[in-house]
Design a protein around this motif. Structure first.
Motif, short mmCIF file in Angstrom:
data_model
loop_
_atom_site.label_atom_id
_atom_site.label_comp_id
_atom_site.label_asym_id
_atom_site.label_seq_id
_atom_site.Cartn_x
_atom_site.Cartn_y
_atom_site.Cartn_z
N GLY A 70 3.03 -5.13 7.70
CA GLY A 70 3.03 -4.56 8.24
C GLY A 70 3.69 -3.31 8.00
N LEU A 71 3.05 -2.01 8.77
CA LEU A 71 3.17 -0.68 8.41
C LEU A 71 4.86 -0.55 8.41
CD1 LEU A 71 0.78 1.44 11.28
CD2 LEU A 71 1.05 1.07 8.59
N LEU A 72 5.91 -0.23 7.19
CA LEU A 72 6.59 -0.08 7.39
C LEU A 72 7.32 1.37 7.59
CD1 LEU A 72 6.93 -0.76 3.65
CD2 LEU A 72 7.56 -2.10 5.52
N ARG A 73 8.07 1.84 8.35
CA ARG A 73 8.82 2.43 8.54
C ARG A 73 9.75 4.01 8.03
NH1 ARG A 73 9.71 -0.26 14.37
NH2 ARG A 73 7.54 -0.98 14.27
N TRP A 123 2.92 0.25 3.89
CA TRP A 123 2.15 -1.54 4.34
C TRP A 123 2.77 -2.36 3.54
CZ3 TRP A 123 -1.22 -5.15 2.98
CH2 TRP A 123 -1.43 -5.88 4.17
N SER A 124 2.53 -3.05 4.39
CA SER A 124 3.46 -4.62 2.62
C SER A 124 2.86 -5.88 3.52
CB SER A 124 4.32 -4.86 2.83
OG SER A 124 5.41 -5.13 1.95
N MET A 125 2.51 -6.75 3.05
CA MET A 125 2.84 -8.03 3.01
C MET A 125 3.14 -8.83 2.22
SD MET A 125 -1.37 -10.28 3.90
CE MET A 125 -1.94 -10.40 1.79
N SER A 126 3.83 -9.94 3.07
CA SER A 126 4.20 -11.04 1.73
C SER A 126 3.81 -12.23 2.17
CB SER A 126 6.23 -11.06 1.44
OG SER A 126 6.25 -11.34 3.36
N TYR A 127 3.79 -13.23 1.27
CA TYR A 127 2.98 -14.71 1.61
C TYR A 127 4.24 -16.18 0.68
CZ TYR A 127 -0.07 -12.93 -2.31
OH TYR A 127 0.15 -12.24 -3.85
N SER A 128 3.25 -16.77 1.60
CA SER A 128 4.21 -17.98 0.20
C SER A 128 3.37 -19.28 0.99
CB SER A 128 5.16 -18.53 0.27
OG SER A 128 5.55 -18.53 1.83
N VAL A 149 0.82 -1.43 0.07
CA VAL A 149 0.26 -0.09 0.06
C VAL A 149 1.11 1.04 0.23
CG1 VAL A 149 -1.72 1.60 1.52
CG2 VAL A 149 -1.57 -0.88 1.42
N SER A 150 0.21 2.15 -1.05
CA SER A 150 1.50 3.44 -1.29
C SER A 150 0.57 4.30 -0.88
CB SER A 150 2.25 3.35 -2.42
OG SER A 150 2.28 2.43 -2.93
N ARG A 151 1.52 5.71 -0.10
CA ARG A 151 0.88 6.92 -0.21
C ARG A 151 1.79 8.21 -0.32
NH1 ARG A 151 -1.97 9.63 5.69
NH2 ARG A 151 -2.73 11.34 3.71
N ASP A 152 1.22 8.68 -1.28
CA ASP A 152 2.28 9.83 -1.68
C ASP A 152 3.47 9.08 -2.00
OD1 ASP A 152 0.39 12.13 -1.70
OD2 ASP A 152 1.21 11.96 0.80
N GLU A 153 3.72 8.22 -2.79
CA GLU A 153 4.45 7.48 -3.57
C GLU A 153 6.16 6.80 -2.34
OE1 GLU A 153 6.50 9.35 -6.94
OE2 GLU A 153 4.69 10.55 -7.49
N ARG A 154 4.84 7.01 -1.28
CA ARG A 154 5.56 5.69 -0.94
C ARG A 154 4.82 4.57 -0.22
NH1 ARG A 154 6.16 6.46 5.19
NH2 ARG A 154 8.17 5.73 5.88
N ILE A 180 -2.89 -4.25 12.29
CA ILE A 180 -2.55 -4.03 11.05
C ILE A 180 -1.07 -3.47 10.79
CG2 ILE A 180 -3.05 -1.66 11.36
CD1 ILE A 180 -4.00 -3.85 8.42
N ASP A 181 -0.41 -2.72 12.44
CA ASP A 181 1.25 -2.36 12.12
C ASP A 181 1.77 -3.86 12.41
OD1 ASP A 181 0.44 -3.62 14.45
OD2 ASP A 181 1.58 -2.30 15.57
N ARG A 182 1.99 -5.19 13.18
CA ARG A 182 2.92 -5.95 12.34
C ARG A 182 1.79 -7.02 12.63
NH1 ARG A 182 7.60 -5.48 15.90
NH2 ARG A 182 8.62 -4.58 14.87
N PHE A 183 1.57 -8.12 11.79
CA PHE A 183 0.70 -9.13 12.02
C PHE A 183 1.23 -10.43 11.50
CE2 PHE A 183 -0.13 -6.73 8.03
CZ PHE A 183 -0.49 -8.08 7.12
N HIS A 184 0.98 -11.50 11.34
CA HIS A 184 1.38 -12.96 10.51
C HIS A 184 0.80 -14.30 11.10
CE1 HIS A 184 2.80 -13.97 14.20
NE2 HIS A 184 2.47 -15.27 14.67
N GLY A 185 0.19 -14.92 10.11
CA GLY A 185 -1.23 -15.61 10.23
C GLY A 185 -0.55 -16.53 9.22
#
Length: 105
Positions: A102-105, A18-23, A10-15, A77-82
């Protein structure tokens, strides 16, 4: 598509903020095309039912057509796994996917 990996962002103002990866994917012993297609059709139905409160993959439980989708989530939403799984109603496992983000800093 037997086993796959991916990433959502998820991007805001080209930054990216938030990200989620999966396999994961269908169990290796499943080779019949009809079963394979039925599992992914069912998965698409489950993913359409994702809630606003927990926007990670699908709902915690969805059952239809003799299959059960389960989504076990930890964190917010800030840090998760499942782990999401699909099994026949008799408990026979068909599919498993692990995810985190989660959220990227």
């Amino acid at each position: 598509m037997g086993f796959f990996v991916g990433q959502e962002t998820v991007s805001r103002d080209e930054r990216v903020t938030w990200s989620m990866s999966y396999s994961g994917g269908v169990r290796a012993e499943i080779t019949e095309r009809e079963i394979f297609l039925a599992i992914y059709k069912f998965l698409r139905q489950a993913l359409l039912r994702v809630g606003v409160e927990e926007p990670y993959r699908g709902p915690r439980l969805f059952e239809q057509d003799g299959m059960a989708y389960r989504n076990e989530i930890e964190g917010g939403i800030d840090r998760f796994h499942g782990v999401e799984t699909i099994a026949r109603q008799d408990g026979t496992p068909l599919y498993e996917l692990r995810y985190g983000g989660g959220l990227l800093r």
